[in-house]
Enzyme design. Structure first.
Site, PDB file in Angstrom:
ATOM      1  N   ARG B 287       0.865  -1.185   0.000  1.00  0.00           N
ATOM      2  CA  ARG B 287       0.000   0.000   0.000  1.00  0.00           C
ATOM      3  C   ARG B 287       0.900   1.234   0.000  1.00  0.00           C
ATOM      4  O   ARG B 287       1.310   1.703   1.043  1.00  0.00           O
ATOM      5  CB  ARG B 287      -0.919   0.003   1.230  1.00  0.00           C
ATOM      6  CG  ARG B 287      -2.082   0.985   1.114  1.00  0.00           C
ATOM      7  CD  ARG B 287      -2.686   1.296   2.484  1.00  0.00           C
ATOM      8  NE  ARG B 287      -1.809   2.161   3.236  1.00  0.00           N
ATOM      9  CZ  ARG B 287      -1.752   2.201   4.577  1.00  0.00           C
ATOM     10  NH1 ARG B 287      -2.497   1.409   5.301  1.00  0.00           N
ATOM     11  NH2 ARG B 287      -0.918   3.040   5.181  1.00  0.00           N
ATOM     12  N   HIS B 291      -3.256   5.209   4.251  1.00  0.00           N
ATOM     13  CA  HIS B 291      -4.521   4.472   4.325  1.00  0.00           C
ATOM     14  C   HIS B 291      -5.630   5.289   3.665  1.00  0.00           C
ATOM     15  O   HIS B 291      -6.403   4.782   2.861  1.00  0.00           O
ATOM     16  CB  HIS B 291      -4.874   4.174   5.784  1.00  0.00           C
ATOM     17  CG  HIS B 291      -6.298   3.747   5.982  1.00  0.00           C
ATOM     18  ND1 HIS B 291      -6.775   2.540   5.540  1.00  0.00           N
ATOM     19  CD2 HIS B 291      -7.345   4.393   6.543  1.00  0.00           C
ATOM     20  CE1 HIS B 291      -8.066   2.450   5.833  1.00  0.00           C
ATOM     21  NE2 HIS B 291      -8.437   3.563   6.431  1.00  0.00           N
ATOM     22  N   TYR B 300       4.337   5.992  11.212  1.00  0.00           N
ATOM     23  CA  TYR B 300       4.534   4.562  11.489  1.00  0.00           C
ATOM     24  C   TYR B 300       5.433   3.812  10.508  1.00  0.00           C
ATOM     25  O   TYR B 300       5.677   2.627  10.677  1.00  0.00           O
ATOM     26  CB  TYR B 300       3.195   3.829  11.615  1.00  0.00           C
ATOM     27  CG  TYR B 300       2.233   4.013  10.445  1.00  0.00           C
ATOM     28  CD1 TYR B 300       2.337   3.244   9.298  1.00  0.00           C
ATOM     29  CD2 TYR B 300       1.205   4.958  10.515  1.00  0.00           C
ATOM     30  CE1 TYR B 300       1.464   3.402   8.246  1.00  0.00           C
ATOM     31  CE2 TYR B 300       0.315   5.134   9.460  1.00  0.00           C
ATOM     32  CZ  TYR B 300       0.445   4.366   8.334  1.00  0.00           C
ATOM     33  OH  TYR B 300      -0.420   4.529   7.299  1.00  0.00           O
TER      34      TYR B 300
END
Lengths: 325, 403
Positions: B287, B291, B300
Site C-alpha cells: 500500500r 490508508h 509509522y
C-alpha cells in the site's frame, strides 16, 4: 494546571492509570507505536512497553472477548474500539458477556476491570459509519456503565473514575471535540464521580439536558434564549447508565419544563427513557410536554449532515415551543 | 430417521493414524507466489504463456493509467478542501484491474473500498466517479456516504460499506444465489489482509466452502491495515494458507504483476464456476499510499521503505511489457495522461457545482416507502430550514423553489 485538549486529557488519564496499575493494558487497532488514529494513546507504548500497549489484529469481537478474559483474570483492561460505529462486531461480547459476567456467576467472576474507550458522534463529515451515537443499544443492557465527557477537563476526571470503577464502563469520547475542546486540566490525578449529573448553568425557566458533545448545542441555544429573557438550566448527564434521576427531576420540579437532546435518532433513544421517567417523577410540576431534540429516524447522512443534526437552532425552537405551550 | 452419511467418519477428518506424537509444524505449508512478468516487462524464462489478448491488455493498461491520474487529482482536491475524504489505490492497480479483467460482466463484485480500478474497468465513467466524490444529486448513492463509496447495480458492483469485512459472507450468499439460479457466474470479494482478521472472514469462507458457493475471495495483502503491519496482524503464512483450513483451493499471486493476477483469477474463476466451489486468492503488493486522506504514514513507517516499493510500480512494469509488445506508443501514452488530467479537472469543476441531493432524500430509502413518522419529521425539518435558511444553505434555497 496545563492547557490540554481532550485527547491530551485522555492520554494523561491513561498514563496515570498505567503508572498506578503495573499490569494495566491498553490495546486495540493502531493504538501501539502509532498511538491510535486520533493519537489518544500517543507515547504510551514508548512509556509502558509493547506487552502493555499493543496493536491487536483487526477484529472487534476479538478485542472485546480478549478484554473480557483479561479483565476477569484481574488485569485492568482498556481496549479501544476505533470508532463507535465499529463496535457492533463486539456486540455479543459486550451485551452477553461483559454485561452479564458478574450476574450469571453469582459474583464468582466479574469484568469490573474493563473500560472500553470509543470515539462516537457526528459533525465531522463522517457519513453513515463514522458518526453514530450507539448508546441506546447499550443503555438497554443492564450491567454496563455508559460515560460521556463534554470537554477536556471532564474527560480526564471521568476516565480516571471509570478506570477505578469496579463495573465495566463504555467510555464514549466525542470525537468532534477531541481537538476543539481545550481547557485547563490538572496534570495530576483527579476523579469525577460516575452516576452524577452536573448542573452546568443554573436557570429558572426551563431545564436543558444532554450528554457529551451535545451539551455544547444546549449552551448555544441557551445563549439565544437568554436574549429572549428565558433563563435556562443546563444539565450535563455525564453518565447515561445508570443515570442521575435525582438531579434531573429536582431541576424539572424547579423549572417545570424539560428539553432533552441527543445526537442519535429519536425513536428508542435514551432521551425517550428520560422523558418517560421524568413525566413519572415530575408529572404535577410539568408546565408543558417534555421536548426531545434528536437526530432523525434515518441513518446518519453525509450531504445532509447539517440538516440531520440536532443543532442549537433546533434546541432553541424546542425551548420556545416549551415556553409558549 | 435421518441417516448419517458417513458413519466411518462422523468427524469429517482425514483418516491418517500415527503412532508418533509429533506436532504439525506451523509452517508446514508455505504457499508460493505466482509470477510471470519481471520488472523489465519481460516474461520470466520458463514463465507460463500469457493468455491476455491485445485488446484486453490495452483496456487494462488504460484503466490503470486512468486510476493513477484520477487518484492523484482527487487526493489533491481533498487537500484543497474540495472533497472531504479520499482513498488511493496506489501500488495495487494491477491487482485490482487484472482481477476485474479476468471476470465476466455478469460476475458480481463485492469490494472493500480501494477497488475503484475494478469499477473503472467495468465502465463506470469519470463523471459518475466525480458525482459520488462530491456527494451531489447525481451520485447514485444520493450523497449519503463518504467519498469513494461507489456502487452500481448496472455494473454488478455492490455499494461500498465502510465496516471492514462485512462483504465477505455477503459474497458467499450472493454466489450461492447465482449457483441456484444457474447463472454460470461467480462473485468476487475483495478485502485487505487486515479485514481478514474480522470474524466475518471466517464466517464467509467457511460458509462458501460448506455450501459450495462459487466465490472468489481476493485478499489484497498490501502489508498495512492503517498503521498496523501484517507482522502484527497474523502469525501464519499470509492469508492464502487459511484456505486449506476451510477445504478450499488457494492461489497466491504477485499483485504487482498484472499478467500473473489476470491468469490466476481466470483460472480461479473457471474452477469456481465449473465446480461450484470457492477459491481464495492472495495478492502480494504494497500500500504505497496512506490508508486514506485522514492518515499520515510518516507516523509509522520509514520513507526509505516506501521508496523501495515505489520503484516496484505495477503500472510501469506493465507499460514496459506493452511497449515491448508494440501495443503502446510512448508519445500517445504521454498525451493520454495529459488528456486524463485535463478531463479529470473539468469533470471536477462540473461535479462540484452540481446541487446537493434534494432535502427529501434525507428520509427516502430508509424503507421502501417513507413511513408516516418520517414524513412528519421531514415536514418539521422543512419548516425549520425555511425559518433559518442561512444556516442550511445547501438545501434552503431549493426548498423555496418548490414551496
Amino acid at each position: 494546571m496545563a492547557k490540554m485538549n481532550m485527547l491530551q486529557a485522555i492520554n494523561s488519564a491513561l498514563a496515570i492509570a498505567m503508572e498506578e496499575n503495573e499490569n494495566a493494558c491498553v490495546f486495540g487497532e493502531d493504538v501501539g507505536a502509532f498511538g491510535g488514529v486520533f493519537r489518544a494513546t500517543s507515547g504510551l507504548q514508548e512509556k509502558f512497553g509493547k506487552d502493555r500497549v499493543f496493536n491487536t489484529p483487526l477484529v472487534e469481537q476479538g478485542i472485546l472477548g480478549f478484554a473480557n478474559g483479561l479483565a476477569a483474570q484481574g488485569t485492568l483492561a482498556i481496549p479501544e474500539i476505533q470508532f463507535a460505529d465499529y463496535i457492533f462486531p463486539a456486540f455479543d461480547q459486550i451485551v452477553n458477556e461483559t454485561a452479564k459476567f458478574r450476574f450469571r456467576s453469582g459474583n464468582e467472576f466479574n469484568v469490573g476491570n474493563l473500560v472500553i474507550r470509543t470515539p462516537y458522534g457526528g459533525g465531522i463529515h463522517g457519513g453513515l459509519y463514522h458518526s453514530q451515537s450507539p448508546e441506546a443499544y447499550f443503555a438497554h443492557t443492564p450491567g454496563l456503565k455508559l460515560v460521556f465527557p463534554r470537554n477536556a477537563y471532564q474527560a480526564k476526571g471521568l476516565l480516571a473514575a471509570s478506570l477505578e470503577s469496579n463495573d465495566p464502563v463504555i467510555f464514549f469520547e466525542p470525537k468532534r471535540l477531541y481537538r476543539a475542546s481545550v481547557g485547563d486540566v490538572p496534570e495530576g490525578k483527579y476523579t469525577i464521580p460516575l452516576g452524577k449529573a452536573e448542573i452546568v448553568q443554573q436557570g429558572t425557566d426551563i431545564t436543558l439536558l444532554a450528554w457529551g458533545a451535545q451539551v455544547e448545542m444546549l449552551e448555544k441555544a441557551a445563549e439565544m434564549a437568554s436574549k429572549d429573557g428565558i433563563s435556562c438550566e443546563i444539565i450535563d448527564l455525564r453518565t447515561v447508565a445508570p443515570w442521575d434521576v435525582e438531579t434531573v427531576s429536582q431541576s424539572v420540579i424547579k423549572t417545570g419544563r424539560l428539553v432533552v437532546s441527543q445526537e442519535a435518532p429519536l425513536t428508542g433513544g435514551f432521551a425517550s427513557e428520560i422523558a418517560a421517567t421524568i413525566q413519572d417523577e415530575c408529572f404535577l410540576h410539568l408546565e408543558s410536554p417534555i421536548e426531545r431534540v434528536c437526530g432523525l429516524d434515518t441513518p446518519y447522512p453525509l450531504a445532509h449532515e447539517k440538516e440531520y443534526m440536532a443543532d442549537h437552532l433546533k434546541v432553541y425552537e424546542a425551548i420556545k415551543r416549551s415556553i409558549n405551550y | 430417521m435421518a441417516k448419517l452419511l458417513n458413519v466411518d467418519n462422523p468427524n469429517n477428518t482425514s483418516k491418517n493414524d500415527t503412532l508418533n506424537l509429533e506436532f504439525v509444524d506451523e509452517h508446514a505449508l508455505a504457499i508460493p507466489t505466482f509470477k510471470m512478468l519481471d520488472d523489465n516487462g519481460e516474461l520470466y524464462k520458463d514463465a507460463q504463456a500469457s493468455s491476455m489478448d491485445k485488446e484486453t491488455a490495452i483496456r487494462i493498461y488504460e484503466t490503470m493509467r486512468f486510476i493513477r491520474v484520477f487518484d492523484e487529482r482527487m487526493l489533491a482536491a481533498q487537500r484543497q478542501g474540495r472533497v472531504s475524504f479520499y482513498m488511493q489505490c496506489l501500488g495495487e492497480e494491477a491487482a485490482v484491474t487484472g482481477s476485474a479483467a479476468a471476470l465476466e460482466d455478469k460476475d458480481m463484485i463485492f469490494a472493500q473500498y480501494r477497488e475503484q480500478a475494478a469499477l473503472a474497468y467495468r465502465g463506470f465513467t469519470l463523471e459518475q466517479f466525480m458525482h459520488q466524490n462530491f456527494s451531489n444529486e447525481k451520485d447514485f448513492g444520493k450523497g449519503r456516504q463518504m467519498p469513494i463509496h461507489y456502487g452500481s447495480k448496472g455494473l454488478n458492483y455492490s455499494t461500498i460499506s465502510s465496516p471492514l469485512g462485512t462483504q465477505i459472507p455477503q459474497a458467499a450468499g450472493y454466489a450461492y444465489g447465482q449457483k441456484l439460479k444457474g447463472d454460470k457466474a461467480c462473485t468476487i470479494c475483495y478485502f485487505g489482509e487486515g479485514a481478514a482478521s474480522e470474524g466475518d472472514f471466517h464466517a464467509g469462507l467457511n460458509m462458501a466452502a460448506v455450501h459450495s458457493a462459487p466465490t472468489l475471495f481476493f485478499a489484497r495483502n498490501n502489508g498495512y491495515a492503517i498503521s498496523t503491519p501484517a507482522s502484527e496482524q497474523f502469525k501464519g503464512d499470509g492469508i492464502a494458507v487459511r484456505a486449506v483450513g476451510y477445504g478450499m483451493k488457494a492461489l497466491r499471486v504477485d499483485g504487482v504483476d498484472v499478467l500473473a493476477v489476470y491468469e490466476a483469477v481466470k483460472k480461479a474463476r473457471e474452477f469456481a464456476v465449473e465446480n461450484n466451489a470457492p477459491v481464495l486468492i492472495e495478492s502480494i503488493a504494497y500500500r504505497l499510499a496512506a490508508h486514506s486522506s485522514s492518515d499520515d504514514p510518516t507516523g509509522y513507517r520509514e520513507k526509505e521503505e516506501e521508496e523501495t516499493f515505489r520503484a516496484n510500480c505495477p503500472i510501469e512494469r506493465f507499460r514496459r511489457y506493452m511497449l515491448k509488445q508494440g501495443w503502446l506508443d510512448e508519445a500517445e501514452d504521454e498525451a493520454a495522461k495529459e488528456k486524463i488530467k485535463a478531463d479529470v479537472l473539468s469533470a471536477l469543476k462540473v461535479a462540484e457545482k452540481v446541487a446537493k441531493p434534494a432535502l427529501e432524500e434525507i428520509v427516502t430509502d430508509v424503507y421502501e416507502d417513507v413511513p408516516l413518522h418520517l414524513q412528519k419529521q421531514y415536514e418539521q425539518l422543512k419548516q425549520h430550514i425555511l425559518k433559518y435558511p442561512e444556516a442550511y444553505p445547501a438545501t434552503a434555497s431549493r426548498i423555496e423553489e418548490t414551496k
